[in-house]
Enzyme design. Structure first.
Site: not given
Ligand SMILES: *Cc1c(COP(=O)(O)O)cnc(C)c1O
Length: 430
Positions: A246, A283-284, A286, A352-353, A381
């Site tokens: 996140g 779990e990074p 982005r 076409c949007e 993304y």
């Molecule tokens: C999407 C997701 C992430 C990664 O989120 P980022 O904002 O890209 O860091 C981590 N854990 C889970 C469970 C997710 O669904």
């Protein structure tokens, strides 16, 4: 263009030309064609290593969230640096297997894992499931039994923290589909014995995406760690503490926390959990992938209508949907600096949007047909959310390392568009 110490990346001008590391991006565009995603190997691995270094004292497992960008070369670059993977589907598991990621570094999240997906993940021997419901636990338990295995499972809890980000990427607030409230989670932990094939021994949070300050993280982690203490008092053995992803990045004027600032706020909370009994997981997605890639397009037309300027490029919302989906901002950077008249323009695609835009009301030097324009911050993304809408073949992907670059996904052909389709017998002429 934005280059700051906060968010170092390796896309910069030398003279009048944009370079990715030591490659002139316009050379790539000429050779490979447009639209094309261009990734910097060094930027990618640097971001991973920064986070790893910042949290060195707790030696976490950093499982890159593959959905941000699942290209095999992209993910392998990280796996080779020691990253694990956070997966959300059987397809991502397949990719993880292809690039031989150690299964003991793979965690699996998502509210809707199917029996088939669960089975494949158990057979492959992943580290753990981050489960999101009682019904899912029952399925994992049954599947583990049928395979004669015992599997580690963490429960995803929803800490009910509000996050100042787009509502589509808020996942840790009451009312979203994600996780379980603490109360329900505690009751499920107490039913451990109902799941003889599971070791229910972990907790997980992931509160959302593109979060710029540490405060919602700290609030969520405090609640989670209090919950761990409560579970331990209830007599449960907790081993895995997964803090999700996140972390936000710079797209425009954001000033997000750095990995070090984030660690400085979070490490004190983890002091009690430093022993070898616990495995801390991040779990990074982005944060690692976002600034490692740009999306390069070519101007097809410049048009003026209703006193407005439109720059029409050959990439569309099917290639990079973030502006259309989230109203996201991407820096618009021509590959060649020129002098000339400035105009206020919308930069749009051919789809076409009306939602098919990359930038609205942006000041730029008036481009002409054939000029190249790139969009920064497209590594996460971007391609992973692309589609074939309007029957548009998906873009090529290129990875740069130093002076060399390679195509890491070829541009789709028209034939790719119809692959797998067939005319049914009852429509064929006899
Ligand atoms: C999407 C997701 C992430 C990664 O989120 P980022 O904002 O890209 O860091 C981590 N854990 C889970 C469970 C997710 O669904």
């Amino acid at each position: 263009m934005i280059i700051t110490s906060i968010n170092m990346h390796h896309f910069h001008f030398k003279g009048d030309n944009l370079y990715c590391e030591d490659c002139r991006v316009s050379d790539i565009a000429e050779r490979v064609g447009t639209p094309v995603y261009v990734y910097s190997h060094k930027t990618l691995t640097d971001h991973f290593l920064k986070l790893k270094k910042a949290f060195r004292s707790v030696n976490p497992l950093i499982s890159y969230s593959m959905k941000a960008n699942a290209n095999l070369a992209f993910v392998k670059s990280l796996v080779d640096c020691g990253a694990g993977l956070d997966i959300v589907s059987g397809g991502e598991l397949y990719r993880a297997k292809k690039l031989r990621c150690d299964p003991k570094k793979i965690v699996y999240a998502g509210v809707g894992k199917t029996v088939r997906e669960i089975k494949e993940a158990i057979q492959w021997g992943i580290l753990l499931f981050n489960a999101e419901s009682l019904a899912e636990l029952e399925v994992i338990d049954r599947t583990a039994r049928s395979l004669g295995r015992k599997v580690d499972v963490s429960l995803r809890v929803n800490p009910d923290v509000d996050v100042k980000t787009h509502k589509y990427v808020t996942t840790g607030k009451k009312g979203t589909k994600f996780g379980l409230d603490f109360c329900t989670a505690r009751v499920i932990f107490a039913r451990q014995r109902d799941f003889p094939n599971l070791r229910l021994n972990g907790v997980h949070v992931h509160i959302g995406s593109q979060i710029l300050t540490y405060s919602p993280f700290v609030r969520a982690f405090r609640r989670l760690l209090d919950f761990v203490r409560l579970l331990e008092r209830d007599g449960h053995k907790i081993r895995f503490i997964d803090l999700g992803g996140g972390l936000g990045i710079i797209y425009g004027k954001e000033r997000p926390q750095t990995a070090r600032e984030f660690a400085r706020r979070v490490l004190p909370l983890l002091r009690r959990f430093k022993s070898a009994r616990y495995r801390i997981i991040f779990e990074p997605g982005r944060f690692i992938a976002g600034n490692s890639g740009i999306f390069v397009t070519k101007v097809i037309y410049v048009k003026k209508a209703n006193a407005k300027n439109f720059v029409i490029v050959d990439g569309g919302m099917n290639d990079l949907v973030r502006p259309a989906l989230y109203g996201s901002y991407h820096e618009v950077v021509p590959l060649r600096r020129t002098r000339g008249r400035k105009i206020l323009a919308d930069v749009v695609g051919p789809v076409c949007e009306s939602g098919d835009f990359f930038a609205l009301d942006r000041m730029l030097i008036e481009p002409k047909a054939g000029d190249y324009i790139s969009f920064f911050g497209a590594g996460a993304y971007g391609f992973s959310m692309s589609s074939n809408y309007n029957a548009r073949p998906r873009a090529a992907e290129v990875m740069v390392k130093g002076k060399s670059f390679e195509i890491v996904r070829r541009r789709e052909s028209y034939n790719d568009l119809v692959r797998g389709e067939r005319i049914p017998g009852f429509l064929k002429k006899k």
